[in-house]
Design an enzyme around this catalytic site. Structure first.
Site, short mmCIF file in Angstrom:
data_model
loop_
_atom_site.label_atom_id
_atom_site.label_comp_id
_atom_site.label_asym_id
_atom_site.label_seq_id
_atom_site.Cartn_x
_atom_site.Cartn_y
_atom_site.Cartn_z
N SER A 188 -17.19 -26.55 -13.66
CA SER A 188 -17.79 -26.52 -14.99
C SER A 188 -16.83 -25.79 -15.95
CB SER A 188 -19.17 -25.89 -14.93
OG SER A 188 -19.93 -26.19 -16.08
N GLU A 316 -24.36 -35.81 -13.04
CA GLU A 316 -24.03 -34.51 -13.64
C GLU A 316 -25.15 -33.95 -14.52
OE1 GLU A 316 -21.63 -32.40 -13.37
OE2 GLU A 316 -19.82 -33.41 -12.64
N HIS A 412 -25.11 -31.61 -11.35
CA HIS A 412 -24.16 -30.58 -11.72
C HIS A 412 -24.43 -29.31 -10.92
CE1 HIS A 412 -21.20 -28.79 -14.42
NE2 HIS A 412 -21.99 -27.75 -14.58
#
Length: 506
Positions: A188, A316, A412
């Site tokens: 990230s 995600e 994610h």
């Protein structure tokens, strides 16, 4: 430099700054809270990181350093005790200069507003026991690390990361690491930081390989970043300068950033797509610390000598839909807003609907959010690397998370517990389920093997990515090597350069 204790005793290592005493845990020597720069306080606040001063005697390195001040938007921010934010942690199977083990340096994520290397999900004992020295680090966040303000260098958080990598070059040999085999890895905002480091002249030569997990495409122009900084400073009644903000206590600035984020929609016509997530801070393409976006820099050959492993998860955005309270209830209007804000080109919304004719409103909403923020920036980083003459390996994590009732898919953050092997500790472990499924244990072991093999030898175990075949490792319980699976999205974004985001109105 030399080891100053025998195996079995508390490990002591002599660094350039002084002697450190760590602890032994489950077959590894661990050193926590090691300063790599002076505390960025007082006259050093909003300055580039400065080399740490030495100490006499033996310094205990048994507790994590205090995390930098950070946002409370997603959770209660950790309590800070002191301003010694610039510390790192080392796990090593053998603190012996003769070991010459590969080194992996972890950069935590958190949207450039949160991040704490001391979280249990980042405990690196499992990785280190595979024969790797692992380092994790803290860096300045939010206003302290990324606000574009007069009188301060840009991208202070990235400069902190460079300072930590220089420390690794100077001192990691004493911990059993090979300074010529350093790999940076992050997820990230940590993946975005890795991408930025690949483009930064100051970071050249400090690492040999890079693993970029779920790279965000948000990099700011100086004008946009300065406008956001001015709005943030106004929240605390200060001028957007180093002098003005230095008068504000560090623990007050994250709340100002949170207040800005909470009302960021009023800036939509001026700041554009970053108001959708919201994303008030990101690396700034300032022309000095960061001369160009990672995509431009890599295409120009800036990292052709650095091996790159890059990828993303399949779903995600599903976790953010859960956090935002829209999972399972996305309306047509929300999808239309996302498509018009995020899809590339003037007719991007129409092209998305044509490319995915069978998609529901929620599926389109998640697709365009995931593509804009993580999936396409990660893919295009691989494209840029090979265009610049470098080597890249691409992956997509497709294993659906069994936690949370199995509703989140390959979302994610799912890669974090799998990479570290911490399947029952830390917040991301909720994605795995309680107790962890046996298949998660096997998958995690396979991923750790691929990541550490890449760090050691530059080969994660699948073919290089190239423009003709686009071979991608699909990471699942039954791994498959196939052409990149998100072809419809790739075609939609193939002409988008991911430029620095700018002000929409002056």
């Amino acid at each position: 430099m030399a080891v100053t204790s025998l195996s079995g005793a508390e490990p002591e290592v002599r660094t350039k700054a002084g002697v450190l005493r760590g602890v032994r845990e489950a077959g590894t020597a661990v050193f926590r809270g090691v300063p790599f720069a002076e505390p960025p306080a007082g006259a050093l606040r909003f300055a580039a990181p400065q080399p740490v001063r030495g100490w006499d005697g033996v310094r205990p390195a048994v507790a994590y350093g205090p995390p930098p001040p950070q946002s409370g938007m997603l959770a209660q921010p950790p309590e800070t005790t002191g301003d010694d934010w610039l510390t790192l942690n080392i796990w090593t199977p053998e603190p012996d200069p003769a070991a010459k083990l590969p080194v992996m340096v972890w950069i935590p994520g958190g949207g450039y507003v949160t991040g704490n290397a001391g979280l249990p999900e980042y405990d690196a004992g499992n990785l280190a026991r595979s024969g790797t020295v692992v380092v994790s680090l803290n860096y300045r966040l939010g206003v302290e690390g990324f606000a574009q303000i007069d009188g301060a260098p840009a991208n202070r958080g990235l400069l902190d990361q460079v300072a930590a990598l220089r420390w690794v070059q100077d001192d990691i040999r004493a911990f059993g690491g090979d300074p010529d085999r350093v790999t940076v890895f992050g997820q990230s905002a940590g993946g975005g930081s890795v991408a930025a480091l690949l483009a930064m002249p100051r970071a050249a030569g400090l690492f040999r390989r890079a693993v970029a997990q779920s790279v965000p495409g948000t990099f700011f122009s100086p004008e946009l970043a300065a406008d956001i900084a001015a709005a943030c400073a106004a929240e605390v009644g200060a001028r957007p300068t180093a002098a003005g903000l230095s008068a504000v206590a560090p623990d007050r600035l994250p709340a100002a950033g949170d207040a800005l984020s909470a009302g960021i929609g009023r800036w939509r016509e001026r700041w554009g797509p970053i108001t959708h997530r919201p994303i008030p801070f990101a690396p700034v393409v300032d022309g000095d610390v960061l001369p160009a976006t990672p995509w431009q820099a890599l295409a120009d050959g800036a990292a052709r000598d650095v091996g790159l492993l890059v990828g993303h998860t399949r779903d995600e955005h599903r976790l953010f839909s859960l956090i935002d309270g829209v999972l399972g209830q996305v309306a047509h209007e929300q999808t239309e807003t996302a498509l018009h804000l995020l899809a590339p080109g003037p007719d991007g919304a129409r092209r998305y609907r044509e490319a995915f004719p069978a998609a529901t409103e929620e599926e389109l909403y998640e697709l365009v959010n995931a593509d804009w923020l993580f999936r396409m920036p990660s893919l295009r980083l691989a494209d840029a690397q090979i265009a610049g003459g470098g080597r890249a390996h691409l992956y997509e994590l497709t294993w659906p998370a069994p936690g949370a009732g199995g509703s989140l898919g390959a979302c994610h953050g799912l890669d974090v517990p799998l990479v570290f092997g911490n399947l029952s500790s830390g917040r991301p472990a909720m994605l795995i389920g309680d107790p962890p499924f046996p298949e998660a244990e096997k998958l995690s072991a396979r991923i750790r093997s691929a990541w550490t093999a890449f760090a050691a030898h530059g080969d994660p175990g699948w073919p290089r990515y190239d423009a003709d075949h686009r071979l991608t490792q699909l990471i699942d319980t039954r791994p498959v090597i196939a052409a990149y699976p998100e072809e419809a999205s790739r075609l939609l974004w193939q002409d988008h350069a991911f430029p620095a985001l700018s002000l929409l109105t002056q």
